[in-house]
Structures are given as structure tokens and as C-alpha cells.
Design an enzyme around this catalytic site. Structure first.
Site, PDB file in Angstrom:
ATOM      1  N   CYS B  15      41.195  29.295  52.534  1.00 46.12           N
ATOM      2  CA  CYS B  15      40.023  28.921  51.744  1.00 46.12           C
ATOM      3  C   CYS B  15      39.944  29.745  50.457  1.00 46.12           C
ATOM      4  CB  CYS B  15      38.750  29.018  52.585  1.00 46.12           C
ATOM      5  SG  CYS B  15      38.824  27.891  53.991  1.00 46.12           S
ATOM      6  N   LYS B  18      37.030  34.520  47.131  1.00 44.36           N
ATOM      7  CA  LYS B  18      35.894  35.168  46.478  1.00 44.36           C
ATOM      8  C   LYS B  18      34.840  35.558  47.517  1.00 44.36           C
ATOM      9  CE  LYS B  18      33.641  34.569  42.027  1.00 44.36           C
ATOM     10  NZ  LYS B  18      33.938  34.014  40.711  1.00 44.36           N
ATOM     11  N   HIS B  46      24.040  37.803  35.485  1.00 42.89           N
ATOM     12  CA  HIS B  46      25.227  37.266  36.171  1.00 42.89           C
ATOM     13  C   HIS B  46      26.069  36.440  35.209  1.00 42.89           C
ATOM     14  CE1 HIS B  46      23.679  38.315  40.171  1.00 42.89           C
ATOM     15  NE2 HIS B  46      22.514  38.040  39.651  1.00 42.89           N
ATOM     16  N   ASP B  88      36.624  33.459  30.782  1.00 45.76           N
ATOM     17  CA  ASP B  88      35.357  34.189  30.631  1.00 45.76           C
ATOM     18  C   ASP B  88      35.079  34.542  29.164  1.00 45.76           C
ATOM     19  OD1 ASP B  88      34.685  34.113  33.306  1.00 45.76           O
ATOM     20  OD2 ASP B  88      35.696  35.995  33.769  1.00 45.76           O
ATOM     21  N   HIS B 137      49.102  47.013  35.110  1.00 45.66           N
ATOM     22  CA  HIS B 137      49.125  47.935  36.220  1.00 45.66           C
ATOM     23  C   HIS B 137      49.541  47.188  37.475  1.00 45.66           C
ATOM     24  CE1 HIS B 137      48.058  51.550  38.368  1.00 45.66           C
ATOM     25  NE2 HIS B 137      47.321  50.843  39.226  1.00 45.66           N
ATOM     26  N   THR B 138      50.477  47.791  38.234  1.00 44.30           N
ATOM     27  CA  THR B 138      50.958  47.144  39.456  1.00 44.30           C
ATOM     28  C   THR B 138      50.800  48.084  40.635  1.00 44.30           C
ATOM     29  OG1 THR B 138      52.639  46.022  38.143  1.00 44.30           O
ATOM     30  CG2 THR B 138      52.939  45.993  40.522  1.00 44.30           C
TER      31      THR B 138
END
Lengths: 217, 347
Positions: B15, B18, B46, B88, B137-138
Site C-alpha cells: 500500500c 506515508k 500544512h 512542492d 546523501h546515501t
């Protein structure tokens, strides 16, 4: 021997009921199986579905309730069995007997209330009649799609109104309560609204024009 | 060498990854809120990103997003994750400037070529957006996750938040709904290859055109539709704007095949979680189709922009976004109403 006995007992008790075993499967697989199985049985026939997943259990119940079906759950350890009865599905669209010969749905209607009192005459009587009308409206098997409140009619949806709970119940049942925004501003009631969607004449006209049948109580 | 299937790394029927919106609000409620006169958008509404004014001409938009694989092909996963993260910035009316790769990847379990493919996919979309990848960054983790942290810019006066919707505005949605349904449907063998392909292609599509049109027309409010679904993001926008929305479910553009997947009962768990979040605020008139009711809660990956537009400009605005091509789906789906007891009215 023991195994044979127990399995025969299961089939005896379940001979009349379709059983779907979704153990070990996760969402949305159990839901797919339930929906398929429901389509394979007739309306009013019962069905049981077994799941060992808490999320699936919750989703299956939500789905059944949204279809207007009962969901009886018995739990043993981590295994849940839901027993349900196939509801008369598609209640909302194609019921042949609700259609007239011209194939227009005659069952949908809008109630348009233009005053907080019902009829002309003694205002006390008008108030009692309106209360009684809305209390009875919510009990109808065939509920209106919309209740439009115009002019002093908007007062019915205010916190202090004796019928605001009846209107809330109608809304819970899926009837859209529409309030005339201009009317609310005119009476200065912006802060007293208990129920309904503040609307405008564009939407109200559209709604009245789209329905086949308007009741003006 | 056999092509590596990224979907083999995640659990079947996983599914959406989030966290439920309600759980998140509860966990964050006691966090002290940063106060600064230059902070134009904070966590309070928000909104999609934080926005900080650095001078009279420029504000920085700062955002991040990453998730586990939602498709088999590594390059394509990179493209989708990048388009989703950049969205975003577009949703605030801005232009992406720079991005950092965020990667969780376990070389012991997945060939390193896959790593390279994901990064290349992300890079191609960041380039398409006109921005630069300047590092990343990993960490070693399994299953893999990928996304970006993005900085964009906007003129402080041209900032478009989710708090500006005004009664009388019309609501425009720029992409079709149903990516969650089709991704889940594909896993369960209920979506056709063609329909699934459409969903993947839509997820890679940048929200650039919509954001540019929004800036040109000076629209009042906007947000992007992602994990909380159309209803969840519409609710946040209506709440932030102190208004209510009326949405016609019949007008909502759907990806072909999405409805059929839900009709067959393949409704992901995230859809139910999203429905739980809006249940007290959303009203559905009796007669709204059950599958449509669930599709407005379908978790979207790299979904479209939801905008509130002056009614006199709305049709011209939709034409501007859709252009002559047949692929764009900007559609008027409803309107903004005065603040009513509920936030969302679906019919």
C-alpha cells in the site's frame, strides 16, 4: 479418522454458506475476494470471510458498511471471521421500478423551504407544523437529494433552531442541506450556523433546475 | 544480465508508505513553532514547503520527499521520485533551483547498476525542470528509498500558498486521479499494461506548466495532490483558507482503468486511511458512486495541482495549461464556498 470427522463437520455446518479464506493475504487481496464472492451469491444469501490481518478486517468492515451490509465478527486468537449478508446493492442507481416509462428517475426530489414557518396563519402553528414536517421528512424511505433553505428558511439550520438536529440527521443520511448565503448575511446569522453548506443562487438555481421534482412545504 | 525488478524489494501489497495524516498531526502538535518575520510559510497551514524571504525580490522554497519503489524500472523510479519532490516547489508558485539526492540503498542486496539508473532517472527530470543536482546523501538500507531535497525561488509577492482560496473561485485540477489505484491494480493483475503505463507517464510529468500558468494568471491559491489524496489535500487547502469546497465527483478527471480497479475491489489500505482522516469534514450526497467516493481518497504519487481560480479567468486558464495537446487534463472540478460547518461537499 479424527481429521476426517472434523472436516466433515465443517462442510456440514457450512454447506449453506459460502466461505472465503483470506488468511495470510494482505490488503487489498481479501477485499477483492470478498467483492468477487458477493457477486457470486444472490441478494440475501450469507457469506463468511476469514482474515488474520487487523487492517484487512477493518477495511472489510468499512466496505461492507458502506454497501449497507451487516458485518458480524467473531474472533478466535488472531483469526477473525466476518459473516455478512449480500445487500441489495446498487441501491443508488439502477432500480428498474423506480424509473418511469420515459426512463427518467422519478424518485429523486428536492425540498425547497422559503420560510421558517409552514403555511400562512398563526405563526405559532406555522412553527409547530414546520417542526413536524422535518421530523417526518427524515423518516421517509425515499429521502430528498437536497433541502434548500431560502430567506427566513435559513433560520431552521441555526444552532438555536428546534429542527437543527433533524436537519443534521438528514445530512448524515446523505441529503445535502443547502443554505442561501445572501440570506444568512441579510439576517446576520454567519456565526450561528449549525448545519448545511453555504451556497449561492448559481448553485441553488442549478440544483432546482436539475431535479425533476421540487417540494415547497 | 536479467533486468532487476525494483518491486521485488518491497512487500506484496505494501500500500502507501506515508504515515496517516491524523497520526502525524497528533505527533507534531506540541512541537514549538519557529517564529520569524521572514518565514512566509511555516508548518501551521500544512502547506507543501517552507518559504523564507531573503530579500525584497527573493524568497527560498525548501522541501523534501522520498519513498520506496513504486515501479519495476530503476530509471523510471528515479524520474517519478524526482518529479514528485520537485512538485512542492511548483505548488508554491516557484521555480526549482538546486536539489540534493536522498538515497537509501543496500549494495549487498541490489546490484549497483540499479543505484546508477535511479540517480540518472532523477537527474533527467531535475534537468527538465531547469534545476541542478549538487550532491546528496546515501545510507545503507533496505528496501531502497529515493527522493530529493529541493530549493526553489519565488518572488515574495508571487508566492501562492494553500491559504488564499476565496468564495466564488473555481477549483481546477491539473492531472487525473488514480495513480494509487493503478499501481495497486498492476500488482494484483487487475490493471492493463496500457493503463498502468499511462499512470507511470503521468507520474513523471512535472507540474511546471501548471505552475507557470498559475504565476501568469495570478491565481489565489494552490496545492499539489499527493499521498493524502484529492480529498485530504483539498481539506487542508479549505482549512488553511477558511472556506469550504464543493466538488462534483463526476467532473474529476480519472486515469483510464482506475475506476475498474476499484470496481473489482482492489482498494489500497492507504485509501481507507485517507478516508478516515476526512470523514468528519467531508459530506457526500447520497447517490455519489462508491468507487468515486474511494477514488477521491486514492493516494497519489506526483499528482497534479489543485488551484482556486477567479471564475472570470477559469476557462482561459484551463486552456492555457492544456494547450493544443490532448494529453493534459486540467479540469474545473468544483468551486469555493463560504466557510460552512463542513469543509468538503462532494456530489
Amino acid at each position: 479418522m479424527k481429521n476426517w470427522q472434523s472436516s466433515s463437520r465443517i462442510s456440514y455446518f457450512c454447506a449453506h454458506m459460502k466461505t472465503v479464506d483470506s488468511q495470510g493475504l494482505r490488503c487489498p487481496q481479501p477485499l477483492i475476494m470478498l467483492k468477487e464472492a458477493l457477486q457470486e451469491i444472490s441478494v440475501g444469501e450469507s457469506l463468511s470471510i476469514i482474515t488474520d490481518n487487523e487492517t484487512s478486517l477493518k477495511n472489510l468492515i468499512t466496505f461492507l458498511k458502506d454497501q449497507g451490509a451487516e458485518a458480524k465478527v467473531t474472533t478466535s486468537g488472531k483469526v477473525h471471521t466476518i459473516i455478512t449478508i449480500r445487500p441489495d446493492s446498487n441501491l443508488t442507481d439502477t432500480e428498474p421500478e423506480l424509473y418511469c416509462e420515459s426512463c427518467l428517475p422519478i424518485n429523486t426530489y428536492v425540498v425547497c423551504i422559503q420560510n421558517n414557518l409552514m403555511g400562512s396563519g398563526d405563526p405559532e402553528l406555522g412553527k409547530v407544523l414546520m417542526e413536524s414536517f422535518l421530523e417526518n421528512l427524515k423518516l421517509q424511505e425515499n429521502l430528498p437529494t437536497h433541502v434548500v433553505l431560502l430567506n427566513a428558511g435559513v433560520k431552521l439550520a441555526m444552532k438555536q433552531s428546534p429542527v437543527c438536529s433533524a436537519l443534521s440527521e438528514l445530512e448524515e443520511l446523505g441529503t445535502r442541506i443547502m443554505l442561501c448565503g445572501t440570506c444568512i448575511d441579510h439576517y446576520g446569522l454567519q456565526y450561528d450556523i449549525a448545519v448545511g453548506m453555504i451556497s449561492n443562487m448559481v448553485v441553488i438555481t442549478e440544483t432546482l433546475a436539475a431535479t425533476g421534482h421540487v417540494i415547497y412545504p | 544480465m536479467k533486468r532487476f525488478d525494483l518491486l521485488s524489494t518491497i512487500e506484496y501489497g505494501g500500500c502507501s508508505s506515508k504515515l496517516p495524516a491524523g497520526l502525524l498531526s497528533e505527533a507534531l502538535k506540541d512541537l514549538p513553532v519557529a517564529l520569524d518575520p521572514n518565514l512566509l510559510v511555516d508548518v501551521d497551514t500544512h502547506d507543501d514547503a517552507g518559504v523564507y524571504r531573503i530579500n525584497q525580490e527573493t524568497a527560498l522554497i525548501f522541501t523534501t520527499d522520498f519513498f520506496p519503489p513504486i515501479c519495476s524500472d530503476p530509471f523510471e523510479f528515479g524520474e517519478i521520485a524526482a518529479a514528485n519532490a520537485l512538485s512542492d516547489v511548483y505548488a508554491m508558485g516557484g521555480t526549482p533551483l538546486m536539489a540534493l539526492n536522498l538515497m537509501m540503498f543496500s549494495p549487498g542486496r541490489i546490484p549497483m547498476e540499479v543505484f546508477g539508473e535511479i540517480i540518472r532517472g532523477g537527474d533527467s527530470i531535475v534537468r527538465e525542470a531547469g534545476a541542478l543536482i549538487v550532491g546528496g546523501h546515501t545510507i545503507d538500507d533496505h528496501p531502497p528509498k529515493y527522493g530529493l531535497a529541493v530549493i526553489g525561488t519565488v518572488h515574495p509577492d508571487k508566492l501562492i500558498t494553500n491559504a488564499g482560496a476565496a468564495p466564488g473561485d473555481l477549483l481546477v485540477l491539473t492531472k487525473s486521479i488514480g495513480t494509487g489505484a493503478l499501481v495497486s491494480g498492476q500488482k494484483n493483475g487487475l490493471a492493463t499494461g496500457e493503463d498502468y503505463r499511462r499512470a507511470l507517464d503521468q507520474m513523471k510529468q512535472l507540474n511546471k506548466t501548471g505552475a507557470e500558468a498559475a504565476a501568469k494568471f495570478g491565481i489565489s491559491s494552490m496545492t499539489d495532490i499527493t499521498g493524502f489524496g484529492l480529498a485530504g489535500h483539498a481539506l487542508k487547502m479549505a482549512e488553511a483558507s477558511h472556506v469550504s469546497f464543493r466538488i462534483r465527483t463526476g467532473s474529476i478527471p480519472l486515469l483510464p482503468g482506475a475506476y475498474q480497479v476499484f470496481e473489482k475491489g482492489s482498494i489500497p489500505g492507504a485509501t481507507f486511511r485517507n478516508q478516515e482522516f476526512t470523514v468528519d469534514w467531508a459530506h457526500f450526497t447520497r447517490g455519489v458512486d462508491y468507487n468515486l467516493k474511494m477514488l477521491v481518497h486514492d493516494a497519489q504519487t506526483s499528482g497534479g495541482l489543485l488551484m482556486s481560480v477567479n471564475p472570470d479567468l477559469a476557462s482561459q486558464f484551463v486552456l492555457e495549461i492544456n494547450g493544443p495537446g490532448p494529453e493534459n487534463t486540467a479540469t474545473i472540478i468544483g468551486e469555493v464556498l463560504s466557510e460552512s460547518p463542513r469543509r468538503l461537499y462532494f456530489e
